[in-house]
Enzyme design. Sequence first.
Site, mmCIF file in Angstrom:
data_model
loop_
_atom_site.group_PDB
_atom_site.id
_atom_site.type_symbol
_atom_site.label_atom_id
_atom_site.label_comp_id
_atom_site.label_asym_id
_atom_site.label_seq_id
_atom_site.Cartn_x
_atom_site.Cartn_y
_atom_site.Cartn_z
ATOM 1 N N HIS A 291 20.729 17.589 -2.994
ATOM 2 C CA HIS A 291 19.436 17.817 -2.351
ATOM 3 C C HIS A 291 18.308 17.783 -3.385
ATOM 4 O O HIS A 291 17.249 17.201 -3.140
ATOM 5 C CB HIS A 291 19.471 19.161 -1.625
ATOM 6 N N ASP B 56 17.428 14.302 -4.205
ATOM 7 C CA ASP B 56 16.601 13.703 -3.150
ATOM 8 C C ASP B 56 15.130 14.055 -3.353
ATOM 9 O O ASP B 56 14.262 13.192 -3.243
ATOM 10 C CB ASP B 56 17.050 14.181 -1.763
#
Length: 103
Positions: free
Chosen positions: A77, A80
């Site tokens: 995450h 990202d």
Amino acid sequence: MEEKTIEISMELIGISGEAKGIAFLALKNAKSGCIVKAEELAIKAKSKLNEAHRLHAQIISREAQGESWDIKTLFIHSQDHFSNALVILELLDYIIDLYKGKK
């Protein structure tokens, strides 16, 4: 090692998120015609993203030296967030130039 991965992931998310927030504020200023302020904010956003670059480089360097990482969803995450910030900052100057009327 899991604690270190969580710490780095959270730091990368925070820094990248701050860079994105500053970049969007720059875009808002450009859209409103405040080009000088937009350009100042763009510089600030890039400086903030450089912090994320340094952190990311540390991760890559440590892994290249044989240190293993617990790759968790949180770490993915964070990548990202970092990638999104990179793309936004890549486009920022072009969009500001559009608002300035440059081609």
